[in-house]
Design a protein around this motif. Sequence first.
Motif: not given
Lengths: 372, 272
Positions: B11-13, B18-20
């Motif tokens: 999973v790229p940073a 974005l998820a956070a």
Amino acid sequence: MAASSQPSSDAVGVDLRAVRKWYGPVQAVRDVSLAIRPGEIVSLLGPSGCGKTTTLRMIAGLEHPDAGEIRIGGALVNAVAPWKRNIGMVFQNYALFPHMSVAENVAFGLAMRREGRAAIDAKVAAAMAQVRLAPLADRRPSQLSGGQRQRVALARAIVTRPSVLLLDEPLAALDRKLREQMQVEIKQLQREVGITTVFVTHDQEEALTLSDRIVVMEEGRVVQTGTPSEVYERPRSRFVSDFIGFTNAVRGRVEAVEAGTATVAMGSGQTIRVPAEADIAPAQAVDLVVRPEKVEVDPPEAARPGRTLIAGTLRHSVYTGAVTYHHVDIGGGETLIAMTPNGDGHAGPPALGSPVTLGVRPENMLVFARAG
Amino acid sequence: MADLAPPVRPVPASERWLAAYVGLIVLFLALPVLIVVPLAFSSDVSLTFPPRGVSLRWFSNIWARPEFLSAFGLSAAVAVVATAISMVAGVLAAIAFVRHAFPGRDALLMLFMTPLVFPAIVLAAALALVMTPLGLLRSFWGLALAHVVLTLPYILRTAVATLTEIDRSYAEAAHTLGADRWQAFRHVTLPMLRPGLLAGATFALIISFDEFTVSMFLVGPGVMTLPLEMYNYSEFTLDPTLAAISTVLLVLTSIAILVIEKLVGLGKQFGG
Ligand SMILES: Nc1ncnc2c1ncn2[C@@H]1O[C@H](COP(=O)(O)OP(=O)(O)OP(=O)(O)O)[C@@H](O)[C@H]1O
Ligand SMILES: [Mg+2]
């Protein structure tokens, strides 16, 4: 005239008399008169926007004519709602009900006629078998291929045994191969059930393949009605000859007319004699129209006396497999294209640039007065 | 089956950020709502967070107060009646707007939609003025009709949007198969409209049940909606009873949405 399909005993005719339809200022249909015989399959053929769909929808009762009479089986139906006309219709987008299974779609018309469960099941099964769809009965329309949807639409339209079957470009969305296969199937099915059928298309090949008779329309009018061979061999106007099949047209001027035969001078100065209709008069500008397959290249001496002969120079030959097209310069900036079959026993084409003689039976050369 | 597992991909940073970010927004939106749930089970008399003990006393307090139950009943009845009337009127109006051309069509559609953008207080005052001479003030039917004005736009909007998507050839195909106007509507158009209508009806029910401003002008003794009953209660007592009611509503709404989702989902599969 080609043999009509065998009409079933309850087949009815459809008659349109001077039917007109406006959409606001647009006159979509102008004075269309048609007599479709019981059991006949007739196609409405013409370019986009010529009023084919509008005419079909008026027969269905989905549009109301502004003038004229529509009769189905002799009865005036101008004021009859579509659901009381006992018709079957296949829409261009098929309009299969997405929330019903294939079998429910096919059963819909029978359910509306309040048939019993057992009768419905039997008729649906028979119709599905007829269009070879039985294994797909429980699928949704969205789970079918284009050809399968087309078959469901057809089964749904014929299962109620309608008096008239109406099809609006039902094959337009299919690829060429499937389309040709479905043309044969529709024709067979139509013969089996013997329903009077009106078929809309702008594909002239489809019309030639499927129809007992073709109705050629242009700008809301019927310009010619006839069997496929009649409209192909004897087009009554430049428009029809251009629209159906490929054709040669050469400009000319009438020098004399006597006893139904016109002497026409072409651009090169060559003159030919052709049978002429009454509207051809001396000094008139005309188009000489001939199909490529009616033009012979260097006919044998023995066959020449009965032919109209035109001298020219072979410019190039296009080989397309079964046939070859020869482009012949006949002087005055005009080109005639001759088509020769590539069967056994045909000599190779003459060398490019060599003089050739073209032969045409006089009755195959059509003369049309040129407007303006 | 191992061969069906998706390939593992680092999973790229940027995606983790974005998820956070999305997680934070969801938390921000949901937190105030979810905070009422622990409060409802509080044993404290005041609204303190976190609660010091657990009890069901505030739920029993709802039962002990008949005004809450009757207000709930009235709100539910008003919501159902208003939604039902809006559905019939909205679907009929949508058919007229989408399937028929008539002068003033666009202007009329806009007029129907105005309650969506009008300040509720203007509508409230206007409705109170109209209903007084009609004798509908402080009556069930006055309230229900006022809620029709508020819920109709939601139904109409979804019905117009859904109907626009339904090609008219479906109804025409039904006609050619022998279905008259009503049968074509009943068996073809309506089932195709159903998902859109259910969404609109859910909206309408919630809008009506939740309505405050307009209802305030039209309620009276014996005709009291739940939001107003809750408001009245809070004027005198601020204890977790309101949190308990909110929790009940939260659960009911969630069940309703799940049921509808299930119905619409099933409808897509089985045409139900
Ligand atoms: N509902 C409508 N409102 C306004 N004009 C229309 C309507 N339907 C058709 N027309 C017009 O009437 C004329 C005939 O249309 P029609 O659909 O009958 O043509 P068509 O021969 O079926 O063409 P196509 O091959 O493109 O389907 C066209 O000029 C078209 O723009
Ligand atoms: Mg068309």
